[in-house]
Write a protein that holds these residues in place. Structure first.
Motif, PDB file in Angstrom:
ATOM      1  N   THR A   1      -1.356 -31.438   6.266  1.00 58.10           N
ATOM      2  CA  THR A   1      -2.631 -31.390   6.998  1.00 58.10           C
ATOM      3  C   THR A   1      -3.859 -31.341   6.093  1.00 58.10           C
ATOM      4  O   THR A   1      -4.945 -31.727   6.521  1.00 58.10           O
ATOM      5  N   GLY A   2      -3.698 -30.822   4.865  1.00 56.28           N
ATOM      6  CA  GLY A   2      -4.840 -30.656   3.965  1.00 56.28           C
ATOM      7  C   GLY A   2      -5.647 -29.399   4.239  1.00 56.28           C
ATOM      8  O   GLY A   2      -6.629 -29.128   3.552  1.00 56.28           O
ATOM      9  N   THR A   3      -5.224 -28.640   5.243  1.00 54.41           N
ATOM     10  CA  THR A   3      -5.964 -27.444   5.655  1.00 54.41           C
ATOM     11  C   THR A   3      -5.874 -26.336   4.607  1.00 54.41           C
ATOM     12  O   THR A   3      -4.790 -26.031   4.125  1.00 54.41           O
ATOM     13  N   LEU A   4      -7.005 -25.730   4.307  1.00 52.90           N
ATOM     14  CA  LEU A   4      -6.992 -24.511   3.497  1.00 52.90           C
ATOM     15  C   LEU A   4      -7.145 -23.340   4.462  1.00 52.90           C
ATOM     16  O   LEU A   4      -8.198 -23.143   5.057  1.00 52.90           O
ATOM     17  N   TYR A   5      -6.058 -22.574   4.625  1.00 52.85           N
ATOM     18  CA  TYR A   5      -6.115 -21.444   5.548  1.00 52.85           C
ATOM     19  C   TYR A   5      -7.127 -20.412   5.056  1.00 52.85           C
ATOM     20  O   TYR A   5      -7.453 -20.354   3.871  1.00 52.85           O
ATOM     21  N   GLU A   6      -7.593 -19.569   5.976  1.00 51.71           N
ATOM     22  CA  GLU A   6      -8.468 -18.458   5.590  1.00 51.71           C
ATOM     23  C   GLU A   6      -7.690 -17.533   4.657  1.00 51.71           C
ATOM     24  O   GLU A   6      -6.571 -17.108   4.976  1.00 51.71           O
ATOM     25  N   ALA A   7      -8.305 -17.183   3.518  1.00 47.67           N
ATOM     26  CA  ALA A   7      -7.624 -16.296   2.561  1.00 47.67           C
ATOM     27  C   ALA A   7      -7.274 -14.962   3.217  1.00 47.67           C
ATOM     28  O   ALA A   7      -6.195 -14.400   2.980  1.00 47.67           O
ATOM     29  N   ALA A   8      -8.166 -14.469   4.066  1.00 49.90           N
ATOM     30  CA  ALA A   8      -7.910 -13.176   4.721  1.00 49.90           C
ATOM     31  C   ALA A   8      -6.667 -13.247   5.603  1.00 49.90           C
ATOM     32  O   ALA A   8      -5.889 -12.286   5.675  1.00 49.90           O
ATOM     33  N   ASP A   9      -6.451 -14.394   6.262  1.00 48.99           N
ATOM     34  CA  ASP A   9      -5.257 -14.568   7.100  1.00 48.99           C
ATOM     35  C   ASP A   9      -3.997 -14.574   6.238  1.00 48.99           C
ATOM     36  O   ASP A   9      -2.980 -13.967   6.591  1.00 48.99           O
ATOM     37  N   VAL A  10      -4.065 -15.282   5.123  1.00 55.15           N
ATOM     38  CA  VAL A  10      -2.903 -15.349   4.231  1.00 55.15           C
ATOM     39  C   VAL A  10      -2.552 -13.941   3.737  1.00 55.15           C
ATOM     40  O   VAL A  10      -1.383 -13.534   3.751  1.00 55.15           O
ATOM     41  N   LEU A  11      -3.554 -13.188   3.340  1.00 52.68           N
ATOM     42  CA  LEU A  11      -3.292 -11.835   2.814  1.00 52.68           C
ATOM     43  C   LEU A  11      -2.782 -10.912   3.923  1.00 52.68           C
ATOM     44  O   LEU A  11      -1.955 -10.028   3.669  1.00 52.68           O
ATOM     45  N   ARG A  12      -3.256 -11.126   5.137  1.00 50.89           N
ATOM     46  CA  ARG A  12      -2.759 -10.372   6.292  1.00 50.89           C
ATOM     47  C   ARG A  12      -1.260 -10.627   6.483  1.00 50.89           C
ATOM     48  O   ARG A  12      -0.480  -9.725   6.788  1.00 50.89           O
TER      49      ARG A  12
ATOM     50  N   ALA B   1       4.443  -9.000   5.909  1.00 52.93           N
ATOM     51  CA  ALA B   1       5.803  -9.305   5.443  1.00 52.93           C
ATOM     52  C   ALA B   1       6.340  -8.242   4.489  1.00 52.93           C
ATOM     53  O   ALA B   1       7.552  -8.190   4.251  1.00 52.93           O
ATOM     54  N   ALA B   2       5.458  -7.410   3.961  1.00 56.73           N
ATOM     55  CA  ALA B   2       5.853  -6.488   2.877  1.00 56.73           C
ATOM     56  C   ALA B   2       7.123  -5.686   3.171  1.00 56.73           C
ATOM     57  O   ALA B   2       7.958  -5.527   2.278  1.00 56.73           O
ATOM     58  N   PRO B   3       7.340  -5.182   4.404  1.00 57.87           N
ATOM     59  CA  PRO B   3       8.542  -4.374   4.628  1.00 57.87           C
ATOM     60  C   PRO B   3       9.856  -5.154   4.569  1.00 57.87           C
ATOM     61  O   PRO B   3      10.907  -4.539   4.425  1.00 57.87           O
ATOM     62  N   TYR B   4       9.825  -6.466   4.713  1.00 59.25           N
ATOM     63  CA  TYR B   4      11.098  -7.193   4.794  1.00 59.25           C
ATOM     64  C   TYR B   4      11.155  -8.499   4.011  1.00 59.25           C
ATOM     65  O   TYR B   4      12.227  -9.101   3.906  1.00 59.25           O
ATOM     66  N   GLY B   5      10.055  -8.992   3.475  1.00 59.90           N
ATOM     67  CA  GLY B   5      10.181 -10.317   2.866  1.00 59.90           C
ATOM     68  C   GLY B   5       9.099 -10.709   1.888  1.00 59.90           C
ATOM     69  O   GLY B   5       8.087 -10.018   1.717  1.00 59.90           O
ATOM     70  N   LEU B   6       9.344 -11.868   1.257  1.00 58.94           N
ATOM     71  CA  LEU B   6       8.396 -12.462   0.328  1.00 58.94           C
ATOM     72  C   LEU B   6       7.477 -13.418   1.078  1.00 58.94           C
ATOM     73  O   LEU B   6       7.875 -13.988   2.094  1.00 58.94           O
TER      74      LEU B   6
ATOM     75  N   ARG C   1      -1.935  -7.068  -6.466  1.00 57.07           N
ATOM     76  CA  ARG C   1      -2.063  -6.216  -5.272  1.00 57.07           C
ATOM     77  C   ARG C   1      -0.817  -6.208  -4.401  1.00 57.07           C
ATOM     78  O   ARG C   1      -0.655  -5.311  -3.569  1.00 57.07           O
ATOM     79  N   PHE C   2       0.051  -7.215  -4.549  1.00 54.99           N
ATOM     80  CA  PHE C   2       1.196  -7.346  -3.629  1.00 54.99           C
ATOM     81  C   PHE C   2       2.469  -7.681  -4.412  1.00 54.99           C
ATOM     82  O   PHE C   2       2.548  -8.747  -5.023  1.00 54.99           O
ATOM     83  N   ASN C   3       3.462  -6.793  -4.358  1.00 53.64           N
ATOM     84  CA  ASN C   3       4.682  -7.122  -5.114  1.00 53.64           C
ATOM     85  C   ASN C   3       5.587  -8.095  -4.363  1.00 53.64           C
ATOM     86  O   ASN C   3       6.582  -8.555  -4.905  1.00 53.64           O
ATOM     87  N   ASN C   4       5.247  -8.435  -3.119  1.00 55.17           N
ATOM     88  CA  ASN C   4       6.037  -9.430  -2.375  1.00 55.17           C
ATOM     89  C   ASN C   4       5.347 -10.798  -2.334  1.00 55.17           C
ATOM     90  O   ASN C   4       5.780 -11.683  -1.603  1.00 55.17           O
ATOM     91  N   LEU C   5       4.289 -10.952  -3.125  1.00 54.91           N
ATOM     92  CA  LEU C   5       3.580 -12.242  -3.172  1.00 54.91           C
ATOM     93  C   LEU C   5       4.120 -13.104  -4.318  1.00 54.91           C
ATOM     94  O   LEU C   5       4.245 -12.628  -5.450  1.00 54.91           O
ATOM     95  N   VAL C   6       4.447 -14.342  -3.996  1.00 55.51           N
ATOM     96  CA  VAL C   6       4.897 -15.308  -5.003  1.00 55.51           C
ATOM     97  C   VAL C   6       3.906 -16.465  -5.001  1.00 55.51           C
ATOM     98  O   VAL C   6       3.597 -17.020  -3.945  1.00 55.51           O
ATOM     99  N   LEU C   7       3.401 -16.810  -6.170  1.00 55.50           N
ATOM    100  CA  LEU C   7       2.443 -17.898  -6.320  1.00 55.50           C
ATOM    101  C   LEU C   7       3.157 -19.088  -6.940  1.00 55.50           C
ATOM    102  O   LEU C   7       3.656 -18.969  -8.063  1.00 55.50           O
TER     103      LEU C   7
END
Ligand SMILES: *Cc1c(COP(=O)(O)O)cnc(C)c1O
Length: 373
Positions: free
Chosen positions: A178-189, A194-199, A220-226
């Motif tokens: 789609t080319g869409t850049l999601y809102e960063a705040a939504d991604v971080l939300r 997901a923190a209790p169960y997933g990456l 800031r997030f140990n479940n975040l993979v870049l």
């Protein structure tokens, strides 16, 4: 099956073998199809249209000639990892894991997390490899439709995550197709949820074309993979992807990585090109300018809807995508008929932004195709 033992066996022995050994679910799949682009203006795969300058190619040739192709790579890839961290903005204290393209990293992540009954989740339409690798690894795949304007449907995302507890949530940032850049705040939300169960894997394949990255959020997030790749930056042919995450997580993911997954030619080519990464960045900058121009030109055509893009491709909606796609093919222009990918993309085409010359060819062909509808 055969009532008479004297009659010859009618079953195909190959079919028998396949039925015995290949998983039933796999037998129902199709191979990933890549259409022939011979003689075409190739605008279907988000490749950078520019080559390296001639003098750099000569120098690269010299470097590659010095390699000892009889030796395995050294699987720690220390120098290449350091160069990626230095040149591509990986934060201090973070390392990278290398893959044979980010396609392989997607497979490694799925393999490391797969257990029967576990699910992965992604907004749809999204990158097809998330689903393909999940199913190969025996994971369930949950797709959550985007909204009609191709933005994230946050209530639906959070509800589906709550229900399925996905071990991996995949987010293209920006999203393909789609080319869409999601809102960063939504991604971080989503990362938080997901923190209790997933990456959450933030796939930044198109980072060179988006004035945005979430790399700085790693601490800031140990479940975040870049995850990123050099493919869209201009090196699709060498097959090199990288991901960064908390060091403890990288150590686990490294256990499912084939030790020599990046070959010595790729390693040397990447090391060399990263010394000149400014050349690729200048090419990306030209493509960003061309994207603005092409988006405007297409929006000016009657009947064309252009979706905003933060990547090196543009998604458009036309009155009849099948007909326009076929008419473009006749004029030797190959784009992606995205209308076939997802119900939300009905009558959509995905078009790679290219050189001014190729964009002009595309535009003329598109005008003619629309006129003939
Ligand atoms: C192209 C693409 C990739 C694949 O990259 P490779 O490194 O070439 O395997 C990954 N993610 C997204 C969203 C892509 O569009």
């Amino acid at each position: 099956m055969n009532p008479s033992a004297s009659q010859p066996e009618m079953t195909d022995p190959n079919e028998d073998l396949i039925a015995r050994v290949i998983r039933p679910v796999v037998r129902g799949w199709q191979s990933y199809h890549v259409p022939s682009a011979e003689g075409m203006v190739k605008l279907d795969a988000m490749e950078n249209p520019y080559l390296l300058p001639a003098e750099l190619r000569v120098e690269l040739g010299r470097r590659l000639a010095e390699l000892e192709l009889n030796r395995y790579p050294v699987p720690s890839y220390t120098a290449l990892k350091a160069s990626i961290c230095r040149h591509l903005g990986v934060p201090a204290g973070y390392d990278v894991l290398l893959g044979n393209g980010s396609d392989e990293l997607i497979t490694l992540l799925s393999t490391a997390c797969a257990l029967p009954g576990r699910a992965v989740l992604a907004p749809e339409p999204g990158f097809v490899m998330y689903g393909i690798s999940a199913r190969s690894a025996g994971l369930d795949y949950v797709g959550v439709p985007l909204r009609a304007d191709l933005s994230l449907d946050m209530p639906a995302m959070l509800a589906a995550m709550e229900e399925h507890k996905p071990v991996i949530t995949w987010l293209g940032y920006p999203n393909n197709p789609t080319g869409t850049l999601y809102e960063a705040a939504d991604v971080l939300r989503i990362v938080e949820a997901a923190a209790p169960y997933g990456l959450v894997v933030v796939d930044e394949a198109y980072q060179p074309f988006a004035a945005a990255t979430l790399m700085a959020e790693l601490s800031r997030f140990n479940n975040l993979v870049l995850m990123r790749t050099v493919s869209k930056l201009g090196l699709a042919g060498i097959r090199l992807g990288y991901l960064s995450a908390a060091p403890a997580l990288l150590r686990e993911l490294d256990k499912v990585r084939p030790p020599y997954n990046v070959n010595v030619l790729t390693e040397a080519a990447a090391l060399f090109v990263l010394e000149h990464v400014d050349v690729l960045e200048a090419q990306a900058a030209r493509l960003r300018v061309a994207r603005t121009t092409l988006a405007q030109q297409m929006a000016d055509l009657p009947g064309v809807q252009v979706f905003p893009s933060a990547a090196n491709f543009i998604l458009i909606r036309v009155p009849d995508a099948d007909k326009v796609f076929a008419a473009l093919l006749e004029r030797k222009v190959l784009v992606k008929n995205a209308g076939r990918m997802h119900i939300l993309l009905q009558n959509c085409l995905r078009i790679t932004v290219s050189t001014d010359e190729e964009n002009a060819v595309l535009l003329a062909a598109l005008k003619a195709a629309l006129h003939a509808l």
